[in-house]
Write an enzyme that holds these catalytic residues in place. Structure first.
Site, PDB file in Angstrom:
ATOM      1  NE  ARG A  81     -13.665 -31.821 -21.587  1.00 43.83           N
ATOM      2  CZ  ARG A  81     -14.191 -30.676 -21.163  1.00 43.83           C
ATOM      3  NH1 ARG A  81     -13.552 -29.535 -21.373  1.00 43.83           N
ATOM      4  NH2 ARG A  81     -15.337 -30.635 -20.519  1.00 43.83           N
TER       5      ARG A  81
ATOM      6  CE  LYS B 188     -15.094 -25.400 -15.974  1.00 43.60           C
ATOM      7  NZ  LYS B 188     -15.573 -26.389 -16.976  1.00 43.60           N
TER       8      LYS B 188
ATOM      9  CB  CYS C  26       5.825  -2.657 -16.448  1.00 46.16           C
ATOM     10  SG  CYS C  26       6.262  -1.102 -17.248  1.00 46.16           S
ATOM     11  CG  MET C  27       6.025  -8.519 -13.467  1.00 47.12           C
ATOM     12  SD  MET C  27       7.422  -9.249 -12.603  1.00 47.12           S
ATOM     13  CE  MET C  27       8.321  -9.993 -13.943  1.00 47.12           C
ATOM     14  CG  ASP C  28       5.484  -5.607 -10.807  1.00 47.96           C
ATOM     15  OD1 ASP C  28       5.019  -6.749 -10.662  1.00 47.96           O
ATOM     16  OD2 ASP C  28       6.706  -5.370 -10.944  1.00 47.96           O
TER      17      ASP C  28
ATOM     18  NE  ARG D 137     -21.916 -30.605 -16.856  1.00 48.49           N
ATOM     19  CZ  ARG D 137     -22.413 -31.400 -17.809  1.00 48.49           C
ATOM     20  NH1 ARG D 137     -23.240 -32.374 -17.496  1.00 48.49           N
ATOM     21  NH2 ARG D 137     -22.075 -31.218 -19.069  1.00 48.49           N
TER      22      ARG D 137
ATOM     23  CE1 TYR E 181      11.976  -2.185 -18.395  1.00 47.33           C
ATOM     24  CE2 TYR E 181       9.693  -2.842 -18.004  1.00 47.33           C
ATOM     25  CZ  TYR E 181      10.995  -2.674 -17.548  1.00 47.33           C
ATOM     26  OH  TYR E 181      11.312  -2.995 -16.260  1.00 47.33           O
TER      27      TYR E 181
HETATM   28  C1  LIG Z   1     -16.894 -26.069 -17.370  1.00 45.93           C
HETATM   29  C2  LIG Z   1     -17.948 -27.070 -17.582  1.00 45.93           C
HETATM   30  C3  LIG Z   1     -19.293 -26.700 -17.510  1.00 45.93           C
HETATM   31  C4  LIG Z   1     -19.769 -25.261 -17.400  1.00 45.93           C
HETATM   32  O1  LIG Z   1     -19.909 -24.743 -18.700  1.00 45.93           O
HETATM   33  P1  LIG Z   1     -20.409 -23.236 -18.948  1.00 45.93           P
HETATM   34  O2  LIG Z   1     -20.306 -23.064 -20.421  1.00 45.93           O
HETATM   35  O3  LIG Z   1     -19.449 -22.356 -18.214  1.00 45.93           O
HETATM   36  O4  LIG Z   1     -21.780 -23.138 -18.409  1.00 45.93           O
HETATM   37  C5  LIG Z   1     -20.245 -27.711 -17.568  1.00 45.93           C
HETATM   38  N1  LIG Z   1     -19.873 -28.996 -17.728  1.00 45.93           N
HETATM   39  C6  LIG Z   1     -18.590 -29.384 -17.842  1.00 45.93           C
HETATM   40  C7  LIG Z   1     -18.265 -30.819 -18.019  1.00 45.93           C
HETATM   41  C8  LIG Z   1     -17.581 -28.435 -17.772  1.00 45.93           C
HETATM   42  O5  LIG Z   1     -16.313 -28.810 -17.893  1.00 45.93           O
END
Ligand SMILES: *Cc1c(COP(=O)(O)O)cnc(C)c1O
Length: 373
Positions: free
Chosen positions: A139, A41, A315-317, A223, A269
């Site tokens: 969530r 993601k 700065c910005m850049d 995951r 700046y």
């Molecule tokens: C982002 C996310 C992960 C990954 O978590 P890490 O801590 O980066 O390994 C796993 N499950 C869900 C639902 C997430 O949103």
């Protein structure tokens, strides 16, 4: 694929071998048959989703996870085969696209299924769903066994939708104290026990849960996000890692101008930096529009194997550094990464910015090209 040419020397270097090594170590750590869901993601936590997904799949990941429908479509356009799971909520209007593109959606409300059903009647392939259990993250997800059974029955009784998985997400897996974590596990287990049929994929652990709380929570898949990128979810996890993680992200540029200023002359700046003695100042073409936000003022960067501070306001850049001596234009500057014996880590930036390492590569903006090696 045509490689784009970049003229500005500022770039994020992404070490795909490091990502592959991390995936291989994670795979070895898991029981055989447990699948790796590579979480790519947010453009693979700022590392570049397509290149990271390819590297992770080659190294042994079998499923890709993203947060949004648009991220999933972007991944699907590059990878025909692997399962793609959207971890966040998707609008009902996306349901037929998900079915066509074989994108798995997260389900947590019966209403959603009922509203999606009429949009799916003409689809050839069923829409695959993973039920999300809110076991204590607060969530997304069903929050009671009753809700779970209702959602399960709605899915079973709806044409063209198929239950493919069930999962939950832990809120405190990166902490030493396991009280909240254990409550979450208990609720998830209770949910699994009331499911009349176990779907193909049960998954619960992210990086922290997997590396810290360990093996009985592997279920069918894990995951992995932050660990793919070679970073630890928290200092606590870092202190008990079962194997080293290899960071994949570095941030580089070059000096584009070098000059000596006199005592009393100032930089940037607001003229907030004033030289006390004659000082060599180098200018780097990277600024807050690249994600080097102004709060990083004073942060050190590496030049010629030495740490030198950013001086004046960013700065910005562009930003300026104080150098120990004159350097040639084109001298390499490492903002994140290694030069000689010194490393400036993502964690160092996170500490300076009072945030977590996850946020750092994400805030490096799209103007900074990701270069793979
Ligand atoms: C982002 C996310 C992960 C990954 O978590 P890490 O801590 O980066 O390994 C796993 N499950 C869900 C639902 C997430 O949103």
């Amino acid at each position: 694929m045509k490689t784009q040419q970049y003229f500005r020397p500022t770039k994020a270097m992404i070490d795909l071998q490091a990502i592959q090594q991390n995936v291989k170590n994670l795979k070895e750590f898991l029981q055989p048959n447990v699948q790796i869901i590579a979480v790519v993601k947010a453009n693979a936590y700022g590392h570049g989703d397509v290149a990271v997904a390819r590297a992770a799949l080659e190294a042994g990941a079998t499923i890709l996870a993203v947060a949004t429908p648009d991220e999933a479509l972007h991944i699907r356009a590059h990878f025909e085969e692997p399962d793609i799971l959207i971890l966040g909520a998707s609008p009902v209007s996306f349901a037929p696209y998900a079915a066509q593109q074989r994108i798995i959606l997260t389900a947590f409300a019966s209403d959603w299924i009922q509203q999606a059903a009429p949009l799916l009647v003409n689809e050839e392939l069923p829409l695959r769903l993973h039920i999300k259990v809110d076991s204590g993250m607060g969530r997304l997800g069903i929050r009671s066994e009753q809700e779970l059974v209702e959602l399960y029955e709605t899915i079973q009784s709806t044409a063209n939708v198929e239950l493919d998985g069930i999962f939950t997400h832990f809120a405190t897996a990166d902490e030493e104290n396991s009280t909240h974590f254990n409550q979450q596990v208990q609720f998830f287990e209770k949910c699994l026990s009331v499911m009349p049929l176990k779907p193909r994929l049960v998954h619960a652990s992210n990086t922290a849960a997997s590396l810290v709380k360990n093996s009985h929570l592997q279920y069918d898949a894990v995951r992995y996000g932050i660990s793919l990128y070679g970073l630890s979810p928290s200092p606590y996890v870092e202190s008990i890692l079962p194997f080293p993680l290899k960071p994949a992200f570095s941030l580089e540029s070059e000096l584009v101008h070098v000059k000596q200023i006199k005592a009393g002359e100032s930089v940037g700046y607001g003229a907030t930096f004033t030289a006390q003695t004659e000082t060599w100042i180098g200018t780097i073409p990277i600024g807050y529009a690249d994600g080097v936000i102004r709060k990083l003022g004073g942060q050190e960067v590496l030049v010629d194997g030495q740490k030198v501070p950013i001086v004046g306001r960013i700065c910005m850049d562009q930003c300026m550094v104080a150098l120990p001596k004159a350097y040639a234009i084109g001298e390499k500057v490492t903002l994140i990464g290694q030069q000689g014996q010194h490393v400036i880590s993502i964690d160092e930036w996170a500490t300076k910015l009072e945030t977590i390492n996850y946020e750092i590569p994400c805030i490096i903006t799209a103007r900074v090209p990701r270069i793979y090696f």
